[in-house]
Design an enzyme around this catalytic site. Sequence first.
Site, PDB file in Angstrom:
ATOM      1  N   MET A 197       0.812  -1.356   0.135  1.00  0.00           N
ATOM      2  CA  MET A 197      -0.041  -0.006  -0.083  1.00  0.00           C
ATOM      3  C   MET A 197       0.890   1.070  -0.166  1.00  0.00           C
ATOM      4  O   MET A 197       0.668   2.120  -0.989  1.00  0.00           O
ATOM      5  CB  MET A 197      -0.906  -0.036   1.195  1.00  0.00           C
ATOM      6  CG  MET A 197      -1.928  -1.107   1.417  1.00  0.00           C
ATOM      7  SD  MET A 197      -2.913  -0.996   2.830  1.00  0.00           S
ATOM      8  CE  MET A 197      -2.027  -1.976   3.884  1.00  0.00           C
ATOM      9  N   THR A 198       1.921   1.313   0.935  1.00  0.00           N
ATOM     10  CA  THR A 198       2.534   2.517   1.077  1.00  0.00           C
ATOM     11  C   THR A 198       3.450   2.880   0.114  1.00  0.00           C
ATOM     12  O   THR A 198       4.065   2.109  -0.688  1.00  0.00           O
ATOM     13  CB  THR A 198       3.425   2.464   2.623  1.00  0.00           C
ATOM     14  OG1 THR A 198       2.355   1.845   3.439  1.00  0.00           O
ATOM     15  CG2 THR A 198       4.092   3.730   2.820  1.00  0.00           C
ATOM     16  N   GLY A 249       5.755   8.649  -1.432  1.00  0.00           N
ATOM     17  CA  GLY A 249       5.018   9.978  -1.117  1.00  0.00           C
ATOM     18  C   GLY A 249       3.719  10.037  -0.103  1.00  0.00           C
ATOM     19  O   GLY A 249       2.954  10.907  -0.026  1.00  0.00           O
ATOM     20  N   GLY A 272       1.608   7.488   3.005  1.00  0.00           N
ATOM     21  CA  GLY A 272       1.459   6.372   3.759  1.00  0.00           C
ATOM     22  C   GLY A 272       0.056   6.220   4.560  1.00  0.00           C
ATOM     23  O   GLY A 272      -0.789   5.747   4.050  1.00  0.00           O
ATOM     24  N   PHE A 284       8.755   0.208   2.014  1.00  0.00           N
ATOM     25  CA  PHE A 284       8.514  -0.421   3.639  1.00  0.00           C
ATOM     26  C   PHE A 284       7.594  -1.714   3.476  1.00  0.00           C
ATOM     27  O   PHE A 284       6.544  -1.877   4.301  1.00  0.00           O
ATOM     28  CB  PHE A 284       7.748   0.469   4.382  1.00  0.00           C
ATOM     29  CG  PHE A 284       8.353   1.997   4.614  1.00  0.00           C
ATOM     30  CD1 PHE A 284       9.770   2.044   4.420  1.00  0.00           C
ATOM     31  CD2 PHE A 284       7.392   3.125   4.877  1.00  0.00           C
ATOM     32  CE1 PHE A 284      10.401   3.436   4.627  1.00  0.00           C
ATOM     33  CE2 PHE A 284       8.126   4.190   5.066  1.00  0.00           C
ATOM     34  CZ  PHE A 284       9.400   4.518   4.843  1.00  0.00           C
ATOM     35  N   GLU A 334      -6.940  -6.438  11.439  1.00  0.00           N
ATOM     36  CA  GLU A 334      -5.348  -6.002  11.144  1.00  0.00           C
ATOM     37  C   GLU A 334      -4.910  -5.009  12.461  1.00  0.00           C
ATOM     38  O   GLU A 334      -3.645  -5.310  12.811  1.00  0.00           O
ATOM     39  CB  GLU A 334      -5.201  -5.313   9.874  1.00  0.00           C
ATOM     40  CG  GLU A 334      -5.642  -6.521   8.860  1.00  0.00           C
ATOM     41  CD  GLU A 334      -6.003  -5.774   7.344  1.00  0.00           C
ATOM     42  OE1 GLU A 334      -5.424  -4.613   7.371  1.00  0.00           O
ATOM     43  OE2 GLU A 334      -6.357  -6.430   6.577  1.00  0.00           O
ATOM     44  N   GLN A 391      15.760  -0.420  31.708  1.00  0.00           N
ATOM     45  CA  GLN A 391      16.258   0.387  32.930  1.00  0.00           C
ATOM     46  C   GLN A 391      16.706  -0.634  34.011  1.00  0.00           C
ATOM     47  O   GLN A 391      17.812  -0.395  34.741  1.00  0.00           O
ATOM     48  CB  GLN A 391      15.414   1.406  33.285  1.00  0.00           C
ATOM     49  CG  GLN A 391      16.130   2.410  34.360  1.00  0.00           C
ATOM     50  CD  GLN A 391      17.142   3.112  33.676  1.00  0.00           C
ATOM     51  OE1 GLN A 391      17.184   3.263  32.552  1.00  0.00           O
ATOM     52  NE2 GLN A 391      17.942   3.815  34.644  1.00  0.00           N
TER      53      GLN A 391
HETATM   54  C1  LIG Z   1       8.622  -2.208   9.642  1.00  0.00           C
HETATM   55  C2  LIG Z   1       7.575  -1.579   8.729  1.00  0.00           C
HETATM   56  C3  LIG Z   1       6.932  -2.436   7.972  1.00  0.00           C
HETATM   57  C4  LIG Z   1       5.973  -1.950   7.251  1.00  0.00           C
HETATM   58  N1  LIG Z   1       5.064  -2.801   6.372  1.00  0.00           N
HETATM   59  C5  LIG Z   1       4.227  -2.223   5.419  1.00  0.00           C
HETATM   60  C6  LIG Z   1       3.781  -3.363   4.635  1.00  0.00           C
HETATM   61  O1  LIG Z   1       3.848  -4.633   4.551  1.00  0.00           O
HETATM   62  N2  LIG Z   1       2.919  -2.743   3.683  1.00  0.00           N
HETATM   63  C7  LIG Z   1       2.493  -1.540   3.421  1.00  0.00           C
HETATM   64  O2  LIG Z   1       1.835  -0.950   2.625  1.00  0.00           O
HETATM   65  N3  LIG Z   1       3.067  -0.629   4.465  1.00  0.00           N
HETATM   66  C8  LIG Z   1       3.968  -1.089   5.106  1.00  0.00           C
HETATM   67  N4  LIG Z   1       4.560  -0.441   6.266  1.00  0.00           N
HETATM   68  C9  LIG Z   1       4.429   1.256   6.112  1.00  0.00           C
HETATM   69  C10 LIG Z   1       3.470   1.795   7.215  1.00  0.00           C
HETATM   70  O3  LIG Z   1       2.158   1.445   7.046  1.00  0.00           O
HETATM   71  C11 LIG Z   1       3.357   3.269   7.168  1.00  0.00           C
HETATM   72  O4  LIG Z   1       4.831   3.924   7.323  1.00  0.00           O
HETATM   73  C12 LIG Z   1       2.419   4.049   7.786  1.00  0.00           C
HETATM   74  O5  LIG Z   1       1.181   3.935   7.418  1.00  0.00           O
HETATM   75  C13 LIG Z   1       2.710   5.671   8.113  1.00  0.00           C
HETATM   76  O6  LIG Z   1       2.882   6.096   6.725  1.00  0.00           O
HETATM   77  P1  LIG Z   1       3.969   7.195   6.371  1.00  0.00           P
HETATM   78  O7  LIG Z   1       5.277   6.419   6.707  1.00  0.00           O
HETATM   79  O8  LIG Z   1       3.966   7.686   5.004  1.00  0.00           O
HETATM   80  O9  LIG Z   1       3.930   8.321   7.384  1.00  0.00           O
HETATM   81  P2  LIG Z   1       3.056   9.800   7.065  1.00  0.00           P
HETATM   82  O10 LIG Z   1       1.856   9.167   6.706  1.00  0.00           O
HETATM   83  O11 LIG Z   1       4.002  10.466   6.151  1.00  0.00           O
HETATM   84  O12 LIG Z   1       3.054  10.273   8.523  1.00  0.00           O
HETATM   85  C14 LIG Z   1       3.987  11.035   9.378  1.00  0.00           C
HETATM   86  C15 LIG Z   1       3.448  11.590  10.561  1.00  0.00           C
HETATM   87  O13 LIG Z   1       2.106  12.383  10.294  1.00  0.00           O
HETATM   88  C16 LIG Z   1       1.177  11.908  10.943  1.00  0.00           C
HETATM   89  N5  LIG Z   1      -0.144  11.994  10.179  1.00  0.00           N
HETATM   90  C17 LIG Z   1      -0.577  11.687   8.959  1.00  0.00           C
HETATM   91  N6  LIG Z   1      -1.790  12.085   8.922  1.00  0.00           N
HETATM   92  C18 LIG Z   1      -2.169  12.552  10.080  1.00  0.00           C
HETATM   93  C19 LIG Z   1      -3.284  12.947  10.289  1.00  0.00           C
HETATM   94  N7  LIG Z   1      -4.515  12.773   9.482  1.00  0.00           N
HETATM   95  N8  LIG Z   1      -3.711  13.419  11.668  1.00  0.00           N
HETATM   96  C20 LIG Z   1      -2.516  13.462  12.492  1.00  0.00           C
HETATM   97  N9  LIG Z   1      -1.320  13.139  12.275  1.00  0.00           N
HETATM   98  C21 LIG Z   1      -1.208  12.531  11.177  1.00  0.00           C
HETATM   99  C22 LIG Z   1       1.562  10.295  11.389  1.00  0.00           C
HETATM  100  O14 LIG Z   1       0.813   9.892  12.363  1.00  0.00           O
HETATM  101  C23 LIG Z   1       3.231  10.411  11.587  1.00  0.00           C
HETATM  102  O15 LIG Z   1       3.241  10.817  12.750  1.00  0.00           O
HETATM  103  C24 LIG Z   1       5.589  -0.676   7.123  1.00  0.00           C
HETATM  104  C25 LIG Z   1       6.368   0.147   7.978  1.00  0.00           C
HETATM  105  C26 LIG Z   1       7.318  -0.228   8.601  1.00  0.00           C
HETATM  106  C27 LIG Z   1       8.128   0.735   9.195  1.00  0.00           C
END
Ligand SMILES: Cc1cc2nc3c(=O)[nH]c(=O)nc-3n(C[C@H](O)[C@H](O)[C@H](O)COP(=O)(O)OP(=O)(O)OC[C@H]3O[C@@H](n4cnc5c(N)ncnc54)[C@H](O)[C@@H]3O)c2cc1C
Length: 390
Positions: A137-138, A141, A143, A168, A255, A349
């Site tokens: 999904m992610t 640009g 997530g 990711f 999930e 700790q």
């Molecule tokens: C180890 C690992 C495994 C993963 N596995 C998968 C996978 O198998 N498949 C997959 O598709 N993805 C996967 N992911 C991705 C993960 O689901 C995303 O990183 C996550 O959904 C957050 O998206 P982003 O990283 O783009 O952060 P962003 O969406 O850019 O968020 C950045 C910050 O802004 C905050 N934020 C964003 N929108 C809002 C809002 N509306 N209100 C308040 N705060 C907000 C977030 O909470 C966060 O603190 C994985 C990530 C990791 C670290």
Amino acid sequence: MQSAAIRPLTPMLPRQLFTAEHEVFRETVRKFYEKEVIPYTERFEDQQHVDRELWNKAGELGLLCATMPEEYGGSGVDRLYSMILIEEQAYAGDSATGFSLHSDIVANYLLNFGNEAQKQQWLPQMASGEVVTAIAMTEPGTGSDLQAVRTSAVLDGEDYVINGSKIFITNGYLCDMAIVVCKTGNSDKGSANLSLMMVEADRPGFSKGKPLNKIGMKGQDTCELFFDNVRVPKENLLGLEGMGFMMLMKELAWERLIVAIICQAGAEAAFAHTVKYTKERQAFGKSISHFQNTRFKLAELRTEIDVCRAYLDRCMQLQLKQELGVDAAAAAKYKISEMYSKVVDECLQLHGGYGYMLEYPIARAYIDNRANRIYAGTNEIMKELIARSL
Ligand SMILES: Cc1cc2nc3c(=O)[nH]c(=O)nc-3n(C[C@H](O)[C@H](O)[C@H](O)COP(=O)(O)OP(=O)(O)OC[C@H]3O[C@@H](n4cnc5c(N)ncnc54)[C@H](O)[C@@H]3O)c2cc1C
């Protein structure tokens, strides 16, 4: 380095979910982790993924896709079996195997929305470990804002042509097939534009990056996927075009509960290691477990862990009846992942300097646990969902 799975302390309120049959299965899972996973932790971490054959071994033992119906290669058992698998992974201190994502998330998309041919083609091979799957999904640009996905799938004759990239992605490096969230429409309503495509890893134009260098969960395969004019036949569309968002929503409560189960069991494991350590470690002529600070800290943590356990097991009872609300599941994911981080920090700790050494399970839990507050919807998004229900 952990040499065997730890047994958690019996909660103050005894658990009531499992039967004797469940406990037999638990033993099988425990032995699998002790024999096939724990001894190879360092190798998995060095190569940044488990051995491919581990999937086949898990399949042979019926540890993959167990909840799928027997006609599709599963055992047709309830989701408590998934819960046991996740718990035993945590008690073994393992963060490398990505079985749950494959068995409890990807397989459900196929079961819920696949046509008969798709189910027959994929589910038995997923259950045997011949096929490893991922859900993509992610994107670099986007997530949290899934509707902003840019990877596109454009119909061209009998094929969809896919272009874009994902980041990711768990199981991405070893995957044989990924369910890829693609944009197929241009409606003003973003949620109507998404579709799910099943993309085989050997399609021309589909490439994988190297496993990403994470701060923790070093043995778990997480990587980037790239799609450059990848052609997939129309038959690879899962469900209906434009229904992707709705399909992704169907099992969201489950999930999120999965992450809560990971965190709860992780906290219980960290606590059990710490109780043991504080009894053994001596300072000022006595075991550190005799200091009032240690006893009060452990009492505080025990309380937090057990209160969360009661909430989580109640959520699981509702989930088994398909009655778990999105807000209750979001609260479980948010609260229990925060609790896990706090427990691990306090437990580290109590280990003193040894807690900072990676050969101790608590140090691994410290770096591994952090991702739980980010994936499967960040905890901020969980709070949004809870607030929406007010
Ligand atoms: C180890 C690992 C495994 C993963 N596995 C998968 C996978 O198998 N498949 C997959 O598709 N993805 C996967 N992911 C991705 C993960 O689901 C995303 O990183 C996550 O959904 C957050 O998206 P982003 O990283 O783009 O952060 P962003 O969406 O850019 O968020 C950045 C910050 O802004 C905050 N934020 C964003 N929108 C809002 C809002 N509306 N209100 C308040 N705060 C907000 C977030 O909470 C966060 O603190 C994985 C990530 C990791 C670290």
